[in-house]
Design a protein around this motif. Structure first.
Motif, PDB file in Angstrom:
ATOM      1  N   ASP A 188      54.649  24.948 -25.531  1.00 29.06           N
ATOM      2  CA  ASP A 188      55.407  23.951 -26.176  1.00 29.06           C
ATOM      3  C   ASP A 188      54.218  22.849 -26.103  1.00 29.06           C
ATOM      4  O   ASP A 188      53.434  23.219 -24.881  1.00 29.06           O
ATOM      5  CB  ASP A 188      56.788  23.571 -25.599  1.00 29.06           C
ATOM      6  CG  ASP A 188      57.842  24.257 -26.172  1.00 29.06           C
ATOM      7  OD1 ASP A 188      57.850  24.806 -27.670  1.00 29.06           O
ATOM      8  OD2 ASP A 188      58.526  24.231 -24.868  1.00 29.06           O
ATOM      9  N   PRO A 189      53.821  22.226 -26.708  1.00 31.41           N
ATOM     10  CA  PRO A 189      53.085  20.668 -26.920  1.00 31.41           C
ATOM     11  C   PRO A 189      52.933  20.184 -26.392  1.00 31.41           C
ATOM     12  O   PRO A 189      54.372  20.184 -26.087  1.00 31.41           O
ATOM     13  CB  PRO A 189      52.422  20.578 -28.139  1.00 31.41           C
ATOM     14  CG  PRO A 189      53.950  20.980 -29.144  1.00 31.41           C
ATOM     15  CD  PRO A 189      54.907  22.270 -28.437  1.00 31.41           C
ATOM     16  N   ASP A 190      52.082  19.403 -25.205  1.00 32.99           N
ATOM     17  CA  ASP A 190      52.075  17.707 -24.306  1.00 32.99           C
ATOM     18  C   ASP A 190      51.036  17.006 -24.985  1.00 32.99           C
ATOM     19  O   ASP A 190      49.641  17.303 -24.078  1.00 32.99           O
ATOM     20  CB  ASP A 190      52.651  18.961 -22.794  1.00 32.99           C
ATOM     21  CG  ASP A 190      52.123  16.736 -22.486  1.00 32.99           C
ATOM     22  OD1 ASP A 190      53.863  16.751 -22.361  1.00 32.99           O
ATOM     23  OD2 ASP A 190      51.823  16.719 -21.629  1.00 32.99           O
ATOM     24  N   SER A 250      56.810  23.466 -17.683  1.00 34.99           N
ATOM     25  CA  SER A 250      56.907  24.067 -19.824  1.00 34.99           C
ATOM     26  C   SER A 250      58.133  25.226 -19.204  1.00 34.99           C
ATOM     27  O   SER A 250      57.931  25.631 -20.325  1.00 34.99           O
ATOM     28  CB  SER A 250      55.295  24.186 -19.973  1.00 34.99           C
ATOM     29  OG  SER A 250      54.463  25.565 -19.132  1.00 34.99           O
ATOM     30  N   GLU A 272      49.631  20.680 -29.283  1.00 43.11           N
ATOM     31  CA  GLU A 272      50.158  21.467 -30.867  1.00 43.11           C
ATOM     32  C   GLU A 272      51.464  22.480 -30.629  1.00 43.11           C
ATOM     33  O   GLU A 272      50.014  23.721 -29.003  1.00 43.11           O
ATOM     34  CB  GLU A 272      49.467  21.502 -32.222  1.00 43.11           C
ATOM     35  CG  GLU A 272      48.612  20.188 -32.327  1.00 43.11           C
ATOM     36  CD  GLU A 272      48.669  20.675 -34.359  1.00 43.11           C
ATOM     37  OE1 GLU A 272      48.712  21.282 -34.607  1.00 43.11           O
ATOM     38  OE2 GLU A 272      48.083  19.121 -34.626  1.00 43.11           O
ATOM     39  N   SER A 273      52.066  23.131 -31.153  1.00 40.52           N
ATOM     40  CA  SER A 273      52.618  24.336 -30.419  1.00 40.52           C
ATOM     41  C   SER A 273      51.438  25.520 -30.450  1.00 40.52           C
ATOM     42  O   SER A 273      50.465  25.684 -31.209  1.00 40.52           O
ATOM     43  CB  SER A 273      53.409  24.788 -31.315  1.00 40.52           C
ATOM     44  OG  SER A 273      54.775  24.184 -31.072  1.00 40.52           O
ATOM     45  N   TRP A 294      54.947  31.586 -26.830  1.00 36.83           N
ATOM     46  CA  TRP A 294      54.633  30.371 -27.539  1.00 36.83           C
ATOM     47  C   TRP A 294      54.666  29.021 -26.759  1.00 36.83           C
ATOM     48  O   TRP A 294      55.670  29.412 -25.706  1.00 36.83           O
ATOM     49  CB  TRP A 294      55.351  29.653 -28.575  1.00 36.83           C
ATOM     50  CG  TRP A 294      54.855  30.745 -30.036  1.00 36.83           C
ATOM     51  CD1 TRP A 294      56.513  32.034 -30.505  1.00 36.83           C
ATOM     52  CD2 TRP A 294      53.956  30.547 -30.838  1.00 36.83           C
ATOM     53  NE1 TRP A 294      55.373  32.187 -31.843  1.00 36.83           N
ATOM     54  CE2 TRP A 294      54.169  30.926 -31.913  1.00 36.83           C
ATOM     55  CE3 TRP A 294      53.133  29.055 -31.132  1.00 36.83           C
ATOM     56  CZ2 TRP A 294      52.829  31.301 -33.195  1.00 36.83           C
ATOM     57  CZ3 TRP A 294      52.321  29.299 -32.049  1.00 36.83           C
ATOM     58  CH2 TRP A 294      52.302  30.513 -32.815  1.00 36.83           C
ATOM     59  N   LYS A 346      61.788  24.038 -27.506  1.00 36.93           N
ATOM     60  CA  LYS A 346      60.975  23.541 -28.670  1.00 36.93           C
ATOM     61  C   LYS A 346      61.417  21.976 -28.777  1.00 36.93           C
ATOM     62  O   LYS A 346      63.062  21.469 -28.883  1.00 36.93           O
ATOM     63  CB  LYS A 346      60.218  24.123 -29.620  1.00 36.93           C
ATOM     64  CG  LYS A 346      59.654  25.267 -28.755  1.00 36.93           C
ATOM     65  CD  LYS A 346      59.288  26.624 -29.981  1.00 36.93           C
ATOM     66  CE  LYS A 346      58.906  27.520 -29.879  1.00 36.93           C
ATOM     67  NZ  LYS A 346      58.527  27.735 -28.417  1.00 36.93           N
ATOM     68  N   PRO A 347      60.840  20.707 -28.837  1.00 34.27           N
ATOM     69  CA  PRO A 347      59.435  20.740 -28.651  1.00 34.27           C
ATOM     70  C   PRO A 347      59.108  19.863 -27.912  1.00 34.27           C
ATOM     71  O   PRO A 347      58.194  19.215 -27.615  1.00 34.27           O
ATOM     72  CB  PRO A 347      59.316  19.954 -30.210  1.00 34.27           C
ATOM     73  CG  PRO A 347      60.051  19.163 -30.250  1.00 34.27           C
ATOM     74  CD  PRO A 347      61.225  19.939 -30.036  1.00 34.27           C
ATOM     75  N   TRP A 348      59.908  19.943 -26.299  1.00 32.21           N
ATOM     76  CA  TRP A 348      59.522  19.214 -25.229  1.00 32.21           C
ATOM     77  C   TRP A 348      60.121  20.039 -23.940  1.00 32.21           C
ATOM     78  O   TRP A 348      59.974  20.919 -24.044  1.00 32.21           O
ATOM     79  CB  TRP A 348      60.299  17.106 -25.510  1.00 32.21           C
ATOM     80  CG  TRP A 348      61.796  18.086 -25.631  1.00 32.21           C
ATOM     81  CD1 TRP A 348      62.398  18.044 -26.666  1.00 32.21           C
ATOM     82  CD2 TRP A 348      62.533  18.706 -24.575  1.00 32.21           C
ATOM     83  NE1 TRP A 348      63.399  18.564 -26.623  1.00 32.21           N
ATOM     84  CE2 TRP A 348      64.092  19.016 -25.021  1.00 32.21           C
ATOM     85  CE3 TRP A 348      62.902  19.107 -23.162  1.00 32.21           C
ATOM     86  CZ2 TRP A 348      65.000  18.901 -24.242  1.00 32.21           C
ATOM     87  CZ3 TRP A 348      63.607  19.428 -22.757  1.00 32.21           C
ATOM     88  CH2 TRP A 348      65.122  18.845 -23.139  1.00 32.21           C
ATOM     89  N   ASN A 349      58.991  19.016 -23.421  1.00 27.37           N
ATOM     90  CA  ASN A 349      58.910  19.758 -21.603  1.00 27.37           C
ATOM     91  C   ASN A 349      60.000  19.050 -20.566  1.00 27.37           C
ATOM     92  O   ASN A 349      60.099  17.611 -21.278  1.00 27.37           O
ATOM     93  CB  ASN A 349      57.654  19.604 -21.019  1.00 27.37           C
ATOM     94  CG  ASN A 349      56.739  20.776 -21.940  1.00 27.37           C
ATOM     95  OD1 ASN A 349      57.270  22.303 -22.216  1.00 27.37           O
ATOM     96  ND2 ASN A 349      55.808  20.098 -22.573  1.00 27.37           N
ATOM     97  N   SER A 368      61.425  25.174 -21.132  1.00 31.78           N
ATOM     98  CA  SER A 368      61.311  24.479 -21.650  1.00 31.78           C
ATOM     99  C   SER A 368      62.002  24.569 -23.812  1.00 31.78           C
ATOM    100  O   SER A 368      61.208  25.862 -23.964  1.00 31.78           O
ATOM    101  CB  SER A 368      60.406  23.749 -21.477  1.00 31.78           C
ATOM    102  OG  SER A 368      60.031  22.836 -20.691  1.00 31.78           O
TER     103      SER A 368
END
Length: 256
Positions: free
Chosen positions: A74-76, A96, A59-60, A72, A101-104, A99
């Protein structure tokens, strides 16, 4: 003699046909090293491998780069997977930096060719006997420890190319190290050995266009009294030194 050679050949291929899991403890002291440190996992067979950072946020999360800089992240869901396929000669990996939000981003690149030099030395890591080699990658010189008894050319992160699994590797500047903590055989086909999909596939050119667009968007907020711009991360921000120079290179072309 031919019969003995054939049996040895079949024996090696029998080992290679299995799937294995190697756990490493990562200790990175680069600018973003805190995120990539901790437990990591390499799952591999004779053709391909997947390496993941197990503690990557799903999660972020607010990441404390240093006392004066928090960003911040980004989640993965895949632990920033790095996929290597020897048959195709490619690596697919995520980044990252920059990148949205919310992807890489997911890049496809050739497997790095590291010119390893064998060196005198012996070490036992996690119960595995290992020999010493020295090579350079991404602007750093590394000492690697590989296990001839585990006939695989894979290793942690993007390191490959030795005649045995890399069970330990450390950079001469002391900022990067991976150390094997456990090694096990995995039964059946392991579905973890697949390319990353949680992200957006991009070429380097597409990535550069995205970064430059962000730079221009930021600079459009400048006023007569306040200049707004973006800067590149420090040289030691990443495992690969000076990896993201897109912004400074573009500014140089504009006469900055």
């Amino acid at each position: 003699m031919k019969i003995i050679f054939l049996l040895l050949f079949l024996g090696v291929n029998s080992v290679h046909a299995q799937t294995y899991e190697a756990k490493y403890e990562a200790r990175l002291k680069t600018g973003n090293g805190q995120l990539w440190s901790g437990p990591t996992t390499l799952v591999f067979d004779n053709i391909s491998a997947a390496f993941t950072t197990d503690a990557w946020p799903t999660e972020s999360a607010l990441f404390d780069v240093d006392a004066n800089n928090m960003v911040w992240i980004d989640p993965d869901s895949e632990g920033m997977k790095i996929y290597t396929n020897f048959n195709l000669g490619v690596q697919k990996y995520k980044v990252s930096y920059g990148s949205p939000k919310p992807w890489n981003f997911i890049f496809t690149d050739s497997i790095p060719k590291i010119n390893w030099s064998m060196s005198e030395g012996h070490r036992t890591i996690a119960g595995v006997d290992a020999l010493k080699a020295v090579g350079s990658f991404g602007g750093r010189t590394y000492t690697a420890w590989f296990a001839p008894t585990i006939p695989s050319a894979f290793g942690p992160y993007r390191f490959t190319g030795l005649p045995g699994l890399i069970v330990g590797i450390e950079s001469d500047d002391g900022l990067i190290s991976y150390t094997l903590s456990s090694f096990n055989e995995v039964s059946g086909n392991d579905q973890r050995i697949l390319p990353p999909v949680d992200g957006k596939e991009a070429t380097l050119r597409e990535y550069e266009k995205y970064v430059i667009a962000n730079l221009l968007r930021a600079e459009s907020n400048s006023t007569e009294t306040t200049k707004v711009t973006l800067t590149n991360p420090a040289s030691d921000y990443d495992i690969i030194k000076d990896r993201w120079t897109i912004i400074s290179d573009y500014k140089r072309k504009r006469g900055y």
